[in-house]
Design a protein around this motif. Structure first.
Motif, mmCIF file in Angstrom:
data_model
loop_
_atom_site.group_PDB
_atom_site.id
_atom_site.type_symbol
_atom_site.label_atom_id
_atom_site.label_comp_id
_atom_site.label_asym_id
_atom_site.label_seq_id
_atom_site.Cartn_x
_atom_site.Cartn_y
_atom_site.Cartn_z
ATOM 1 N N HIS A 1 -21.206 8.130 96.269
ATOM 2 C CA HIS A 1 -21.347 7.565 97.540
ATOM 3 C C HIS A 1 -20.086 7.594 98.321
ATOM 4 O O HIS A 1 -19.849 6.368 99.078
ATOM 5 C CB HIS A 1 -22.107 6.067 97.739
ATOM 6 N N GLU A 2 -19.179 8.219 98.089
ATOM 7 C CA GLU A 2 -17.872 8.480 98.939
ATOM 8 C C GLU A 2 -18.071 9.535 100.025
ATOM 9 O O GLU A 2 -17.427 9.222 100.862
ATOM 10 C CB GLU A 2 -17.042 9.156 97.811
ATOM 11 N N LEU B 1 -10.910 18.580 101.538
ATOM 12 C CA LEU B 1 -10.485 17.598 100.859
ATOM 13 C C LEU B 1 -9.349 17.617 99.758
ATOM 14 O O LEU B 1 -8.744 16.826 99.033
ATOM 15 C CB LEU B 1 -11.590 16.830 100.117
ATOM 16 N N GLY B 2 -9.155 18.956 99.413
ATOM 17 C CA GLY B 2 -8.339 19.649 98.500
ATOM 18 C C GLY B 2 -8.702 19.328 97.031
ATOM 19 O O GLY B 2 -8.047 18.929 96.215
ATOM 20 N N VAL B 3 -10.003 19.329 97.047
ATOM 21 C CA VAL B 3 -10.628 19.258 95.621
ATOM 22 C C VAL B 3 -11.670 20.449 95.029
ATOM 23 O O VAL B 3 -11.858 21.081 96.098
ATOM 24 C CB VAL B 3 -11.416 17.775 95.695
ATOM 25 N N THR B 4 -12.228 20.215 94.051
ATOM 26 C CA THR B 4 -13.219 21.279 93.861
ATOM 27 C C THR B 4 -14.531 20.903 94.189
ATOM 28 O O THR B 4 -14.737 19.836 94.572
ATOM 29 C CB THR B 4 -13.133 21.481 92.083
ATOM 30 N N VAL B 5 -15.566 21.951 94.342
ATOM 31 C CA VAL B 5 -16.850 21.729 94.672
ATOM 32 C C VAL B 5 -17.651 20.520 93.964
ATOM 33 O O VAL B 5 -18.306 19.906 94.364
ATOM 34 C CB VAL B 5 -17.667 23.160 94.755
ATOM 35 N N GLY B 6 -17.205 20.708 92.539
ATOM 36 C CA GLY B 6 -17.746 19.824 91.553
ATOM 37 C C GLY B 6 -17.426 18.325 91.881
ATOM 38 O O GLY B 6 -17.927 17.346 91.822
ATOM 39 N N LEU C 1 -17.218 13.123 108.499
ATOM 40 C CA LEU C 1 -17.081 12.266 107.247
ATOM 41 C C LEU C 1 -15.818 12.353 106.758
ATOM 42 O O LEU C 1 -15.345 11.362 105.920
ATOM 43 C CB LEU C 1 -18.348 12.277 106.325
ATOM 44 N N ILE C 2 -15.179 13.513 107.003
ATOM 45 C CA ILE C 2 -13.792 13.805 106.448
ATOM 46 C C ILE C 2 -12.799 13.753 107.647
ATOM 47 O O ILE C 2 -12.964 14.342 108.615
ATOM 48 C CB ILE C 2 -13.916 15.199 105.907
ATOM 49 N N GLN C 3 -11.814 13.120 107.407
ATOM 50 C CA GLN C 3 -10.668 12.768 108.246
ATOM 51 C C GLN C 3 -9.405 12.700 107.570
ATOM 52 O O GLN C 3 -9.120 12.115 106.713
ATOM 53 C CB GLN C 3 -10.778 11.464 109.014
ATOM 54 N N ASP C 4 -8.438 13.774 108.067
ATOM 55 C CA ASP C 4 -7.098 13.698 107.554
ATOM 56 C C ASP C 4 -7.140 13.945 105.855
ATOM 57 O O ASP C 4 -6.590 13.452 105.275
ATOM 58 C CB ASP C 4 -6.404 12.577 107.783
ATOM 59 N N GLY C 5 -7.954 14.914 105.466
ATOM 60 C CA GLY C 5 -8.189 15.204 104.135
ATOM 61 C C GLY C 5 -8.721 14.282 103.129
ATOM 62 O O GLY C 5 -8.639 14.300 102.116
ATOM 63 N N LEU C 6 -9.615 13.142 103.809
ATOM 64 C CA LEU C 6 -9.849 12.285 102.972
ATOM 65 C C LEU C 6 -11.517 11.830 103.752
ATOM 66 O O LEU C 6 -11.720 11.941 104.797
ATOM 67 C CB LEU C 6 -9.051 10.835 102.787
ATOM 68 N N PRO C 7 -12.477 11.075 102.874
ATOM 69 C CA PRO C 7 -13.552 10.495 103.510
ATOM 70 C C PRO C 7 -12.985 9.539 104.462
ATOM 71 O O PRO C 7 -11.950 8.742 104.307
ATOM 72 C CB PRO C 7 -14.268 10.018 102.319
#
Length: 130
Positions: A46-47, A32-37, A68-74
């Motif tokens: 609920h994302e 997702l390109g985000v932190t674990v937090g 549940l993840i597709q193209d770097g997004l939910p």
């Protein structure tokens, strides 16, 4: 949900057998390109949904179905669907089981969402949540 074809309660399904690929929170963050937090926040908000695939496994922790993840997004439509079902008092475990079961739709609900065919999935989820 019409469970005439499978009377097993959603929470009792073997998620490890239903979901082909599970990822840990660190891998989800990477995809997702985000932190674990941020992943933790996304689950709380609920994302995304997470569950323990094998509760009897020593040291088993929550994981996220990779689908549940597709193209770097939910997956498109997933956050609204998760909120709707949580409002209907479904747990993440039950929601994941429903998403990966082939009980109501032609194909699994997760596949319909990933193929941008979410309208029928949302309609059935609304009927379940009432």
């Amino acid at each position: 949900m019409d469970q005439t074809s499978d009377p097993t309660p959603l929470a009792d399904h073997d998620l490890a057998a239903l979901v082909p690929e599970w990822i840990d929170w660190a891998e989800a963050a990477r995809r997702l390109g985000v932190t674990v937090g941020k992943v933790r926040t996304m689950i709380r908000d609920h994302e995304l949904a997470a569950a323990v695939p094998n509760p009897g496994e020593p040291g088993a922790g929550q994981r996220i179905p990779a689908d549940l993840i597709q193209d770097g997004l939910p997956v498109k439509g997933l956050p609204g669907l998760l909120t709707l079902l949580h409002d209907g008092h479904f747990t993440d475990r039950e929601i994941i089981a429903w998403l990966f079961l082939d009980a109501d739709l032609p194909g699994r609900p997760i596949d319909a969402l990933r193929e941008n065919r979410g309208s029928e999935v949302k309609r059935r989820a609304q009927a379940m949540a009432l």
